[in-house]
Structure formats: structure tokens, C-alpha cells
Design a protein around this motif. Structure first.
Motif, PDB file in Angstrom:
ATOM      1  N   LYS A   1       0.797  -1.180  -0.222  1.00 36.45           N
ATOM      2  CA  LYS A   1       0.073  -0.061   0.110  1.00 36.45           C
ATOM      3  C   LYS A   1       0.804   1.262   0.030  1.00 36.45           C
ATOM      4  CE  LYS A   1      -3.728   2.286   2.736  1.00 36.45           C
ATOM      5  NZ  LYS A   1      -4.552   2.287   3.796  1.00 36.45           N
ATOM      6  N   ARG A   2       2.011   1.177   0.876  1.00 34.87           N
ATOM      7  CA  ARG A   2       2.828   2.322   0.867  1.00 34.87           C
ATOM      8  C   ARG A   2       3.547   2.762  -0.324  1.00 34.87           C
ATOM      9  NH1 ARG A   2       6.786   1.436   5.163  1.00 34.87           N
ATOM     10  NH2 ARG A   2       7.726   3.354   4.540  1.00 34.87           N
ATOM     11  N   TRP A   3       3.823   1.490  -0.883  1.00 36.96           N
ATOM     12  CA  TRP A   3       4.738   1.453  -2.042  1.00 36.96           C
ATOM     13  C   TRP A   3       3.807   2.296  -3.461  1.00 36.96           C
ATOM     14  CZ3 TRP A   3       3.714  -2.152  -6.163  1.00 36.96           C
ATOM     15  CH2 TRP A   3       4.792  -2.380  -7.338  1.00 36.96           C
ATOM     16  N   ILE A   4       2.510   1.694  -3.583  1.00 41.68           N
ATOM     17  CA  ILE A   4       1.801   2.257  -4.374  1.00 41.68           C
ATOM     18  C   ILE A   4       1.395   3.758  -4.281  1.00 41.68           C
ATOM     19  CG2 ILE A   4      -0.624   2.173  -5.591  1.00 41.68           C
ATOM     20  CD1 ILE A   4      -0.620  -0.815  -4.991  1.00 41.68           C
ATOM     21  N   ALA A   5       1.061   4.147  -2.985  1.00 42.83           N
ATOM     22  CA  ALA A   5       0.888   5.366  -2.560  1.00 42.83           C
ATOM     23  C   ALA A   5       2.123   6.284  -2.978  1.00 42.83           C
ATOM     24  CB  ALA A   5       0.663   5.639  -0.986  1.00 42.83           C
ATOM     25  N   ALA A   6       3.354   5.730  -3.037  1.00 41.76           N
ATOM     26  CA  ALA A   6       4.424   6.554  -3.325  1.00 41.76           C
ATOM     27  C   ALA A   6       4.750   6.797  -4.701  1.00 41.76           C
ATOM     28  CB  ALA A   6       5.668   6.186  -2.453  1.00 41.76           C
ATOM     29  N   GLY A   7       3.810   5.864  -5.824  1.00 45.82           N
ATOM     30  CA  GLY A   7       4.284   6.015  -7.068  1.00 45.82           C
ATOM     31  C   GLY A   7       4.298   4.734  -7.548  1.00 45.82           C
ATOM     32  N   ALA A   8       4.565   3.682  -6.901  1.00 47.57           N
ATOM     33  CA  ALA A   8       4.698   2.250  -7.402  1.00 47.57           C
ATOM     34  C   ALA A   8       5.970   2.335  -8.534  1.00 47.57           C
ATOM     35  CB  ALA A   8       3.492   1.805  -8.002  1.00 47.57           C
ATOM     36  N   GLN A   9       7.047   2.644  -8.052  1.00 51.58           N
ATOM     37  CA  GLN A   9       8.023   2.760  -9.003  1.00 51.58           C
ATOM     38  C   GLN A   9       8.876   1.220  -8.738  1.00 51.58           C
ATOM     39  OE1 GLN A   9       9.113   5.154 -11.061  1.00 51.58           O
ATOM     40  NE2 GLN A   9       7.340   6.278 -10.400  1.00 51.58           N
ATOM     41  N   TYR A  10       9.198   0.740  -9.917  1.00 46.41           N
ATOM     42  CA  TYR A  10       9.805  -0.530 -10.337  1.00 46.41           C
ATOM     43  C   TYR A  10      11.502  -0.173 -10.543  1.00 46.41           C
ATOM     44  CZ  TYR A  10       5.783  -3.668 -10.868  1.00 46.41           C
ATOM     45  OH  TYR A  10       4.620  -4.244 -10.888  1.00 46.41           O
ATOM     46  N   ASP A  11      12.241  -0.965 -10.086  1.00 46.07           N
ATOM     47  CA  ASP A  11      13.730  -1.211 -10.470  1.00 46.07           C
ATOM     48  C   ASP A  11      14.014  -2.171 -11.047  1.00 46.07           C
ATOM     49  OD1 ASP A  11      13.976   1.697  -9.018  1.00 46.07           O
ATOM     50  OD2 ASP A  11      14.126   0.741  -7.223  1.00 46.07           O
ATOM     51  N   THR A  12      15.156  -2.293 -11.763  1.00 44.62           N
ATOM     52  CA  THR A  12      15.910  -3.404 -12.444  1.00 44.62           C
ATOM     53  C   THR A  12      16.385  -4.268 -11.079  1.00 44.62           C
ATOM     54  OG1 THR A  12      16.421  -2.048 -14.303  1.00 44.62           O
ATOM     55  CG2 THR A  12      17.850  -4.267 -13.840  1.00 44.62           C
ATOM     56  N   HIS A  13      16.132  -5.428 -11.293  1.00 44.84           N
ATOM     57  CA  HIS A  13      16.828  -6.497 -10.145  1.00 44.84           C
ATOM     58  C   HIS A  13      18.468  -5.995 -10.022  1.00 44.84           C
ATOM     59  CE1 HIS A  13      17.522  -9.908  -7.965  1.00 44.84           C
ATOM     60  NE2 HIS A  13      17.982 -10.519  -8.672  1.00 44.84           N
ATOM     61  N   TRP A  14      18.635  -5.919  -8.622  1.00 42.21           N
ATOM     62  CA  TRP A  14      19.964  -5.548  -8.398  1.00 42.21           C
ATOM     63  C   TRP A  14      20.933  -6.223  -9.096  1.00 42.21           C
ATOM     64  CZ3 TRP A  14      23.148  -9.050  -6.222  1.00 42.21           C
ATOM     65  CH2 TRP A  14      22.578 -10.037  -5.711  1.00 42.21           C
ATOM     66  N   ALA A  15      21.000  -7.623  -9.314  1.00 41.57           N
ATOM     67  CA  ALA A  15      21.814  -8.352  -9.748  1.00 41.57           C
ATOM     68  C   ALA A  15      22.109  -8.013 -11.222  1.00 41.57           C
ATOM     69  CB  ALA A  15      21.820  -9.891  -9.425  1.00 41.57           C
ATOM     70  N   TYR A  16      21.240  -7.390 -11.766  1.00 44.28           N
ATOM     71  CA  TYR A  16      21.416  -7.386 -13.456  1.00 44.28           C
ATOM     72  C   TYR A  16      21.914  -6.052 -13.604  1.00 44.28           C
ATOM     73  CZ  TYR A  16      18.188 -11.466 -13.131  1.00 44.28           C
ATOM     74  OH  TYR A  16      17.639 -12.656 -13.051  1.00 44.28           O
TER      75      TYR A  16
END
Length: 857
Positions: free
Chosen positions: A122-137
Motif C-alpha cells: 500500500k505504501r509503495w503504490i501510494a509513493a508512485g509504485a516505482q519499479y527498479d531493475t533487479h539489483w543483480a542485473y
């Protein structure tokens, strides 16, 4: 069935415990000043990957409701996520639903989100639901060294990252271990052999600057360093000395094993170590060592049983090479993509087969070739006769030549008679198997032939006779049976005794196709070699083969190779990697608590010439490595698994090292480096289960003399029946890069009853008795060689009582003493009293079985 259920239960509980401990550490980290920060890779991706991606990931064939949650745009377009609008996001509605028909994950999945996970989403979506590339890639970069309060503890940059994390959580590192513990720890990790009492004394007494570093450098330069560091690589390479399956033919892959030891000792840079093993045969003017190194991907199992379909088995080998290469260098589980798009990682089925095209060029049938009843190897191979082989073959050939000389007059006479006979029969051109050259020459009238042609005709007639006629006539000549026997023995010797190591080759390119559900009889579209799209592209000028693949893996922009390797180095020295799932750096892996340290190590490795010794030295000279392994109640409560590295790791030594340690402590160890496998003590008829036909003899060929005491690295490893006294080891049938340590009664039964251990205890007791007649001094002798310290007063009191009890038993029952002292092949000093010797042997065996003796502190 009960055993399988128990093992499954243990495995499940271990995974659950690992994840719970990791979650607890993440909660600690978040609560330490990071409560408002949501990191997609750390906080959100694990929730989605564990609970959603299986049905809503990239595999279109298994995707439900045509909804993807692994791609932000797709999740938004599908209505699952409305950035900054939790109430309008169907994802949140579904995970909070009371209707089992709407609830996600569905009840049938046996998955359920915890309240704190729902709140995070819920907090993530409220903050804009940003995705990141998987750290290992993401390509690793060296982060600036973090600030710390207690900089006096730091010895190198590793410590700065570790200490910064500890200080952020209100923790402190452990004190340094004592010097006796440190020399033992270094010896276990770098050579796998105990230091001598004199070496321990010298290190303890040397308090000068650089004493520790000088010890490290000496161990790194030891010829036994390569033997110790080769062990985990052999597990990854699924190295064994036989093919597996019922036939389980023996091989000569120990030649590759010896190359690995040499490469480790010479500190062959890891980029070259990679290129040679994946494509050494493709290098210009490849050397013998480079060819041998390519045997890495010929270490797989080979099925030579009667029902094996060659082409099917060839694909089994191809899939194995893919899995092994991906696990070893990429730290990825790619086998899923053999049948369908990977459900978690961005690996398409098409990309799997594009990568596999690099391996689909080996001139192989898929099944081994029978060289003798014992040896079954599959071309391509290279023959590497030893000086002993060459001498033996020369002796055979000399005997054969001598016999041929005695038979030559008979051969000449037979030839003359035969030629006269066929010449008188008429048309010579009608004789079968005549060469075209001979036919052409004899078709000419003799008047039209010159002298050179006449001489050539004589040569060709004799050649024809020797090749096609002589064998039919020679049966009546002298020494025929002896000559046939020698010829047969020479052939058998060549087939059974000349080493033939299996290597790679691209001599037979084939078309590569995507296979429907991975079935070799169901090819779909044709593909050509390429690398997965989510990783850096192959350079335009790179060769489209294994050499291009190898160079791509060690390119500066590759995000995985260096990370994966330094993580496994850390695992070797700390018992667990910075990423515990050493075999899986994909999206199902854990988020790295020490991610900046991992990236710093990866770049350090790459930028320092890919030197493995440099990295090993860096790790073992850190203050982090030198800490005591004693755990405080505070650390046990907050970090039971030592994921923060606030102390050194404490774990039982590997079974191979334990055996070597016992033999070395007793003065029995044969320290010869390299060579063919040996056959130390094993249970009676250990291979009997394989002897279901008379095709070969599976009697265990136990070694004798010094070969009984070679290092465990050189023990013959039969894939179907591994060495019975090696526990917690890889079965060497598939690639394994993460060790597992278990504790079962079988381990103690081995170390208390195996002839190796009993004999080591007997010989150790004998040496101590030869040094002194005083029990106290004898115990000190044993302690110094096994535990690397002198016994305390309490130790002496307990061991003396144990000794007296054993002495009473063996004095009363001398036949038991004789039985115990008869174990093993090493000669016994018969001047020693049997009861005394047996009692001290029992005590030595108990000391070898102490937790302290078997543990790397």
C-alpha cells in the motif's frame, strides 16, 4: 519413504528458518533509521516474486487473466496498480478481499500475505509504485567507503562496509581470535592441512608487524593451496572419475582435475580460467593445457546402457552443460527455460536455445565409446601417454619386431609362392582388393614399363600381400600364437592404460532449434547463438561461439560473473555467501544486506586482473575474517546465522579436509600433488550393487602402501557409489555451488569406526609413545598435533580417566587390544605394550572426534 519425508521436512524448515532470519534482519535494518524508505528490490519484489509472478509473470503460457505484474507498464495497463492511488488499485483490493473467489493469492496456492506485507504494498503504490531493475542485473560499481565511528578496527575496505552496517544497527564486531585459532583457521581455509607444532609456536611467538600477513603469503604459495581451493570448483564442475549409470565406466578426467590444481597454484587469472575452460580448444594455436581445461564441460554423466538412445543422451548432455555454465558463471537457474519462458527471471525459452547453440557443435554421439571393460570415454579426446606408457608400449613393440624378424623368411617364401601362383593363373587384374595404382601398372605390357615402374609394382604387390593375404597364410609359421597374444595384449594395454581426457571441439556444427517442451524429437524454429536480452549484448565483432560466450562472461559491463565469483569466495571463508543462495542471483534470491560490499568486491576482483589469490588474501587479512567465532547472547538473539558478520563463522570442516587432517596429524599423509585416483579404505564390497553382469569386475581395487594415504582430493570418485566416508559432499552428478552441513549419527559412526580414522589414531598413539613413556607428555604430543594447543589441567584429568578405563578393558581382554591394533596397513611397533597402545589409541580416536578437532573455529 519416511527418510524422504524427513529430509523434505528438514529442507523446508531450513528454508523457512533462513527466510525468517533474513526477514528479521531486514526489519532490524528498516527500524534503524530507514523506516520511511521503500526499496523496490528489497521490500516489494520479494513479495511479488514469491506470491504473484508464477501466475502473473513473463511466461505467457501460464499467465492468468492476461495480467503481468513483473512489468510496471503492464501492471498499470491491466488495472492492477494505479500509482499514488491505493484505493483504485485492484492489486490491493484483491489481497485484502474476504471473498475466497477474489482473494489473491488464491487459497489453493497455500500462500498468504502477512499484514506488514500488505502495508508495504500500500505504501509503495501510494509513493508512485516505482519499479527498479533487479539489483543483480545492474553492473556493479564501487560505492564510496562509508563513514564509521571506530576506524581503528579497520584493516582494509571490507571492514569499513561491515562496520558501517553494524554501527547502523547498534552492534559492534567481535574481538580478534587468538593466534592459535587464527593459524588453524587459515590452514583449514587455504591448504586444508594442519600446521606443525613448531609452526604454531613460531606464529604465536612472532608479534612483529606483518607476522600474520607473512603467514597468509606462505600458505598462498603452498603447493597444497591449489588442492584445497580446487575442492569447491570440482563440485561446481560435477567432476568424477566415472560416467555414472549402471555401466559406470571409468574415465581419465583426473587430468583435468590436476590442471585445476595447477591453475589455482599459479593464480591463473579468472578471466583466463574462464576462457580456457569454456573455450580453450578454440583459442588460436591452443596449448595442451588449454585443450585439457576445456574438459570442464565434458565432466558430465554419460549413459552407455543398452537402452540409451544416443541422440536423446546428446541432448541430456547439452542441457547439463547449459545448467552447469549458467549456475557456475551467471548464478542463474536457467533449466526452467528449457521447456518454457522462465517464470521469474527474464529468460525466454528462445534465448535458452540461442545460448545452447554454442554447445551444439561437439562431434559427439551422446554415449561413451568402449575402450576396455573398464574405460568408457566419449570423443573428442586427446591422448596423453605417460613415460611409463611409452616405455611399456616400446617393450611390446620390440618383442613383436623380434618375433617378426624370426618369421620373415617364412613370409618371404610365402609371398614368392603366392605371387608365382597368381601370376600363372591368368588375368591379374581380376584379383580382389587390388589398388587402382597397381591395376593401372600391370595393365601395361612389360616392354612399356620403365625400371621405376617395375620396382613400384614389386612394392605394391608386397603391400597387397601383407594387407590382404598374409594373415590367411601365417597361421602355420613359427610363434604365431605368441605373436597374436602380444599383439592383443598391446591393443588391450593401449585401450585400458593410455590416458584419454575428454575435451571440447566445434568440429561438427549443427542446426539448433527451440524444442517444444524441451523434447528433442519436437524441434520448432531454428535459432543461432546469442546471449539473453536482459544482459549486455554480445559485441558485434565477437565470435558467435563458445569463445565469444566466454569473453562476454568476463567483459567489464557484465553484471553477474564477478559478483557470483566473489560471493562464492566469501562463502568459502565464512560458511555462507553474502548472498546465501550462491546458485541463484535471480529475482528469487534474497536482497543483499551487504550489497555495497558485494559490489565493491566484484569490481575489486575485476580491476585487479581477476586474481583469485589477491581476493583470497584481501578477505583473510581483513579484521572481519580475524574476529573470534564466539557468539554473545546479543548476537545470537539478533543475528543467529551471522549474516551481518559481527563474528567469524564456526562450522565443521568438510569431510575431505577432516580425513586429511587426521592423516596429517598422525604423520601418515602422503602429500604428493597430482596423479591418477587412488582407492583408500572403503567398506567391503562397496561397489557390489553394480556387478549385475559379467561385463566387468566391480571388485573394489583397494590401494596399497603410500597410495592409501593420499589426500582425499585424489580418492577415486564413482558417480553411482561415492566414497562412503565422505559425508555432506556433492554427488558429483550435477553442478553444486552451495555447501550444506548436516549433523547425523552417520558422521560420528564414520569418524569413530572408519579404518582411516582408527589407523590414524593407532599411529598417532604409537608416535606419542615413542616420544615419551609419560602419559601426560603423550597427551600433550597428541593435543599439539590434533588441536594445535597443549591440554589444560582439566583436559589432562578427563583424558587420563578415559585412558585408565580403556587400559583396564584391554588389560583384561588382550584379544580386543590385538583386534584394535590390527586395523590398517601401517606397520606397528611391536615393542610397545599392546594394552597400553590400544588404550592410547582409543583416547587418540576420541580426541580426533572432539568438536574442537573437527571444527573450523
Amino acid at each position: 519413504m519416511l527418510k524422504a519425508a524427513y529430509n523434505t521436512s528438514v529442507a523446508v524448515h531450513a528454508v523457512v528458518r533462513m527466510r525468517l532470519c533474513f526477514v528479521a534482519l531486514v526489519i532490524m535494518y528498516v527500524s534503524a533509521g530507514h523506516a520511511d524508505e521503500i526499496v523496490f528490490n528489497r521490500d516489494i519484489r520479494p513479495i511479488l516474486s514469491e506470491n504473484c509472478f508464477y501466475c502473473h509473470g513473463q511466461d505467457a503460457n501460464k499467465r492468468h487473466a492476461d495480467l503481468r505484474l513483473d512489468v510496471r507498464e503492464a501492471a498499470i495497463d491491466g488495472g492492477a496498480i494505479q500509482p499514488e492511488d491505493p484505493d483504485g488499485s485492484e492489486l490491493l483490493s484483491r489481497i485484502n478481499s474476504d471473498d475466497p473467489e477474489l482473494l489473491m493469492p488464491p487459497p489453493s496456492s497455500n500462500r498468504q500475505l502477512r499484514p506488514e506485507q500488505k502495508e508495504l504494498l500500500k505504501r509503495w503504490i501510494a509513493a508512485g509504485a516505482q519499479y527498479d531493475t533487479h539489483w543483480a542485473y545492474v553492473v556493479p560499481r564501487k560505492a564510496p567507503l562509508p563513514d564509521v565511528k571506530h576506524s581503528d578496527w579497520i584493516r582494509n575496505p571490507i571492514d569499513q562496509f561491515v562496520l558501517a552496517k553494524l554501527e547502523s544497527l547498534g552492534l559492534s564486531p567481535s574481538p580478534a581470535a587468538d593466534r592459535a585459532t587464527l593459524i588453524k583457521r587459515l590452514s583449514v581455509d587455504l591448504t586444508g592441512l594442519p600446521p606443525t607444532p613448531d609452526e604454531v609456536d613460531a606464529f604465536i611467538s612472532d608479534t612483529s608487524d606483518g607476522a600474520y600477513e607473512r603467514l597468509v603469503d606462505r600458505l598462498l604459495q603452498s603447493e597444497h593451496y591449489g588442492e584445497r581451493l580446487a575442492l569447491p570448483w570440482l563440485d561446481a564442475a560435477r567432476y568424477a572419475d566415472s560416467n555414472g549409470f549402471q555401466q559406470d565406466g571409468d574415465t581419465w578426467q583426473w587430468i583435468w582435475r590436476d590442471w585445476v590444481v595447477r591453475a589455482m597454484n599459479e593464480d591463473l587469472s579468472f578471466d583466463q580460467f574462464t576462457i580456457w575452460q569454456l573455450a580453450g580448444d578454440l583459442l588460436p594455436n591452443a596449448t595442451q593445457d588449454q585443450m585439457i581445461a576445456s574438459g570442464f564441460n565434458r565432466n558430465h554423466m554419460l549413459n552407455g546402457e543398452g537402452g540409451a538412445i544416443p541422440e536423446e543422451q546428446r541432448f541430456v548432455n547439452l542441457f547439463d552443460r547449459m545448467d552447469t555454465t549458467a549456475t557456475t558463471w551467471l548464478g542463474l537457474t536457467m533449466a526452467c527455460a528449457q521447456c518454457h519462458n522462465h517464470k521469474y527471471d527474464p529468460i525466454l525459452q528462445r534465448e535458452y536455445y540461442q545460448l545452447m547453440d554454442a554447445f551444439n557443435r561437439v562431434p559427439e554421439k551422446g554415449v561413451p565409446t568402449r575402450y576396455s571393460s573398464r574405460i568408457r570415454v566419449a570423443p573428442p579426446i586427446i591422448e596423453l601417454p605417460t613415460p611409463e606408457n611409452e616405455a611399456k608400449i616400446a617393450a611390446f613393440e620390440q618383442q613383436i619386431r623380434e618375433l617378426e624378424q624370426t618369421r620373415q623368411p617364412f613370409a618371404d617364401a610365402a609371398f614368392a609362392a603366392w605371387l608365382a601362383g597368381v601370376s600363372s593363373d591368368g588375368n591379374l587384374q581380376d584379383l580382389p582388393k587390388l589398388s587402382d595404382e597397381l591395376k593401372e601398372l600391370i595393365a601395361k605390357p612389360d616392354s612399356e614399363r620403365d625400371q621405376q615402374q617395375r620396382e613400384r609394382i614389386d612394392v605394391l604387390w608386397r603391400k597387397h600381400f601383407d594387407q590382404h593375404v598374409r594373415a590367411e597364410l601365417s597361421g602355420t609359421w613359427p610363434d604365431t600364437a605368441k605373436l597374436e597374444q602380444l599383439t592383443r595384449e598391446l591393443k588391450e594395454y593401449r585401450n585400458d592404460q593410455i590416458p584419454r581426457v575428454m575435451v571440447m571441439s566445434d568440429a561438427q556444427p549443427r542446426e539448433t532449434h527451440v524444442l517444444d517442451r524441451g523434447q528433442y524429437l519436437s524441434p520448432l524454429e531454428q535459432v543461432s547463438f546469442d546471449t539473453p536480452a536482459f544482459l549486455p549484448p554480445l559485441p558485434a565483432d565477437a565470435p558467435r561461439n563458445r569463445l565469444g560466450l566466454a569473453r562476454w562472461l568476463i567483459s567489464p559491463e557484465h553484471p553477474l560473473t564477478a559478483r557470483v565469483q566473489v560471493n562464492r569466495m566469501w562463502q568459502h571463508f565464512f560458511g555462507a555467501g553474502i548472498i546465501k543462495t550462491a546458485e541463484d542471483f535471480g529475482v528469487q534470491s534474497e536482497y543483499p544486506i551487504h550489497g555495497e560490499l558485494l559490489d565493491w568486491l566484484a569490481v575489486e576482483f575485476r580491476d585487479n586482473g581477476w586474481s583469485m589469490k589477491h581476493m583470497h588474501r584481501l578477505i583473510v587479512t581483513s579484521a572481519t575474517y580475524r574476529q573470534s567465532s564466539r557468539v554473545t547472547p546479543e548476537l545470537l538473539a539478533q543475528d543467529a546465522d551471522n549474516r551481518l558478520f559481527a563474528r567469524a563463522s564456526r562450522f565443521r570442516m568438510p569431510a575431505m579436509v577432516l580425513r586429511d587432517w587426521a592423516l596429517a596429524s598422525a604423520g601418515l599423509l602422503n602429500r604428493t600433488v597430482g596423479g591418477a585416483p587412488v582407492y583408500p579404505y572403503q567398506p567391503d564390497a562397496v561397489w557390489e550393487a553394480l556387478a549385475i553382469t559379467k561385463e566387468r569386475d566391480f571388485t573394489y581395487p583397494i590401494s596399497s602402501g603410500e597410495d592409501l594415504y593420499r589426500r582425499s582430493l585424489y580418492t577415486f570418485w564413482r558417480r553411482t557409489v561415492g566414497p562412503a566416508n565422505m559425508f555432506d559432499t556433492s554427488n558429483r552428478q550435477t553442478c553444486r555451488v552451495r555447501t550444506s552441513i548436516t549433523s547425523t549419527p552417520l558422521h560420528a559412526l564414520t569418524t569413530l569406526n572408519d579404518p582411516t580414522w582408527v589407523e590414524a589414531a593407532r599411529v598417532l598413539a604409537e608416535h606419542s609413545m615413542q616420544q615419551s613413556a609419560d602419559l601426560s607428555e603423550q597427551l600433550a604430543f597428541v593435543f599439539r598435533r590434533v588441536l594445535l594447543r597443549t591440554p589444560t589441567d582439566a583436559d589432562r584429568a578427563r583424558i587420563s580417566r578415559a585412558y585408565q578405563r580403556q587400559l583396564d578393558i584391554y588389560s583384561a581382554q588382550p584379544e580386543l587390544a590385538s583386534e584394535l591394533l590390527s586395523v590398517g596397513s601401517a606397520a606397528r611397533d611391536k615393542q610397545l605394550n599392546e594394552a597400553d597402545h590400544a588404550a592410547l589409541t582409543a583416547v587418540c580416536l576420541a580426541i580426533l572426534n572432539c568438536d574442537e578437532a573437527q571444527t573450523r573455529e
